[in-house]
Write a protein that holds these residues in place. Structure first.
Motif, short mmCIF file in Angstrom:
data_model
loop_
_atom_site.label_atom_id
_atom_site.label_comp_id
_atom_site.label_asym_id
_atom_site.label_seq_id
_atom_site.Cartn_x
_atom_site.Cartn_y
_atom_site.Cartn_z
N LEU A 3 1.26 -0.78 -0.30
CA LEU A 3 0.03 -0.33 -0.49
C LEU A 3 0.40 1.48 0.31
CD1 LEU A 3 -2.45 -1.05 2.73
CD2 LEU A 3 -3.55 -0.70 0.02
N ASN A 4 0.10 2.04 -0.56
CA ASN A 4 0.93 3.52 -0.68
C ASN A 4 0.44 4.03 0.51
OD1 ASN A 4 -1.10 5.00 -1.96
ND2 ASN A 4 -0.01 3.98 -3.97
N ILE A 5 1.07 5.41 0.65
CA ILE A 5 -0.03 6.14 1.65
C ILE A 5 -0.93 6.55 1.54
CG2 ILE A 5 0.95 8.69 0.85
CD1 ILE A 5 1.15 9.23 3.63
N TRP A 6 -1.15 7.75 -0.06
CA TRP A 6 -2.33 7.59 -0.28
C TRP A 6 -3.75 6.57 -0.40
CZ3 TRP A 6 -2.27 12.80 0.30
CH2 TRP A 6 -1.78 13.13 0.07
N ILE A 11 -7.78 3.96 2.43
CA ILE A 11 -8.62 2.53 2.46
C ILE A 11 -9.08 2.52 4.45
CG2 ILE A 11 -8.26 0.64 4.29
CD1 ILE A 11 -8.73 0.39 0.61
N ALA A 12 -8.56 3.39 4.97
CA ALA A 12 -8.82 4.03 6.73
C ALA A 12 -10.19 4.90 6.54
CB ALA A 12 -7.38 4.74 7.23
N GLY A 37 -8.30 -1.34 -9.00
CA GLY A 37 -7.06 -2.15 -10.18
C GLY A 37 -5.84 -2.16 -8.87
N TRP A 38 -5.94 -2.66 -7.59
CA TRP A 38 -4.85 -2.04 -6.85
C TRP A 38 -4.63 -3.63 -6.96
CZ3 TRP A 38 -7.30 1.65 -2.40
CH2 TRP A 38 -7.48 3.23 -2.88
N ALA A 39 -4.03 -3.79 -7.64
CA ALA A 39 -3.08 -4.94 -7.79
C ALA A 39 -3.76 -6.33 -6.88
CB ALA A 39 -1.91 -5.04 -7.10
N ASN A 40 -5.03 -6.34 -7.15
CA ASN A 40 -5.74 -7.56 -6.11
C ASN A 40 -5.73 -7.83 -5.15
OD1 ASN A 40 -6.92 -8.95 -8.69
ND2 ASN A 40 -4.91 -9.80 -9.38
N MET A 41 -5.15 -6.29 -4.10
CA MET A 41 -5.02 -6.58 -2.81
C MET A 41 -6.88 -6.73 -2.39
SD MET A 41 -3.72 -2.83 -2.03
CE MET A 41 -4.23 -1.53 -2.27
N TRP A 246 4.52 0.44 10.04
CA TRP A 246 4.32 1.07 10.90
C TRP A 246 3.69 1.97 10.95
CZ3 TRP A 246 1.28 -2.15 14.36
CH2 TRP A 246 1.92 -3.42 14.89
N ILE A 247 4.10 3.18 10.43
CA ILE A 247 3.30 4.40 9.90
C ILE A 247 2.41 3.96 9.54
CG2 ILE A 247 3.91 6.74 9.52
CD1 ILE A 247 7.13 6.23 9.88
N LEU A 248 1.96 3.43 8.79
CA LEU A 248 1.03 4.03 7.45
C LEU A 248 0.14 3.23 8.78
CD1 LEU A 248 2.18 3.09 3.69
CD2 LEU A 248 1.43 5.19 5.03
N ILE A 249 0.70 2.18 9.20
CA ILE A 249 -1.40 1.55 10.17
C ILE A 249 -1.69 2.22 11.46
CG2 ILE A 249 -1.50 -0.92 11.34
CD1 ILE A 249 1.07 -2.35 10.03
#
Length: 302
Positions: A3-6, A11-12, A37-41, A246-249
């Motif tokens: 996942l990138n930051i955006w 999603i959050a 199309g986010w890579a089948n996430m 972890w910062i993203l999480i």
């Protein structure tokens, strides 16, 4: 984590809002990555290397549950006091706010048990954008049906204002433990992506003649321990992530919590006079549009 930051921010916020709105948070976190199309996430359930999408999404539930605890802190303080007092007295009087605390505990049991036993199997079986879009349409139909039954009950009171009509229905404290279990089983339907936890519990609450306000309140209270447990159980699967992940999480948990708090505040006010119909129309529209896109433009990518 792939996942990138955006994407993480999107999603959050999506999870924080859709968890409380009766439109299925799980369904949206399956459908929208598929549409974009986010890579089948949406079908990524592993947590090896950089793949951790599903555990990340479930971990966001911590933010949602903390927001619910913060918003309903008086109710949860009452639950704790009730447990202590009930043990001391050896009983609890029905029809009181203390009884409401026991209804929350009793109603949480079905979804808790079924979640432990069936959650991963159900998510693996149904976690495709196509199926999630289909169940989102079904979710809309169930919301519309639940509101339809309420309208039929209100027919004889049609000369009254919305608030006056609501006053003719029963309060939350009048529920029996059996009715709490029924609403709890309705909550467990949300294990299927596309079916809304809050939507099913509110509709079930209306079905046993709760007011819209009490049905929404009970839904949010009933879901808090389930949402918290879902997030907490996924934390170990995130161990080993890099500092940047972890910062993203952590940022995701905070954002989902803020979105959930604002959503709860809005919906609590909305259901004083509002109904489930607009959410049913949304589920039909978005679900149908998603199905058309998946079966035509995005065919072969889901």
């Amino acid at each position: 984590m792939n996942l990138n930051i955006w994407q993480a921010i999107a999603i959050a916020l999506l999870q924080g809002v859709t968890e409380l709105f009766p439109i299925s948070s799980l369904g949206h976190t399956v459908i929208i990555p598929g549409l974009l199309g986010w890579a089948n996430m949406s079908t990524d359930t592993a947590c090896g290397g950089d793949s951790c999408f599903l555990p990340f999404v479930v971990a966001l539930h911590l933010g949602t549950s903390i927001a619910l605890i913060a918003y309903f802190w008086r109710d949860w303080l009452q639950v704790i006091q009730t447990l202590i007092n009930s043990v001391k007295r050896g009983g609890v009087q029905t029809g009181t706010e203390e009884w409401v605390s026991w209804l929350i505990i009793i109603g949480s049991i079905p979804a808790g048990l079924l979640g432990v036993l069936l959650e991963h199997r159900i998510k693996e079986f149904f976690a495709s954008p196509l199926l999630a879009a289909t169940f989102l349409i079904i979710n809309g139909s169930l919301l519309f049906l639940g509101e339809g039954f309420r309208r039929r009950a209100e027919y004889q009171l049609q000369t009254l204002s919305p608030k006056e009509r609501e006053a003719h229905f029963r309060p939350l404290s009048s529920l029996t433990w059996k009715e709490a279990v029924i609403i709890g089983f309705a909550q467990s339907l949300a294990l299927i992506p596309g079916i809304s936890r809050s939507g099913m519990t509110i509709a079930a609450g209306l079905g046993v003649r709760l007011t819209h306000t009490d049905a929404a309140r009970f839904s949010f209270l009933l879901g808090t321990p389930i949402i918290f447990a879902a997030g907490a159980l996924e934390i170990p699967t995130l161990f080993g992530q890099s500092t940047s992940n972890w910062i993203l999480i952590i940022c995701g948990v905070v954002l989902s919590g803020i979105a959930a708090f604002l959503s709860t505040k809005f919906l609590t006010k909305y259901f004083e006079t509002g109904r489930l119909d607009p959410f049913a129309y949304y589920c039909w529209g978005f679900g149908l549009l998603s199905l058309i896109l998946f079966l035509t433009v995005l065919q072969g990518k889901v």
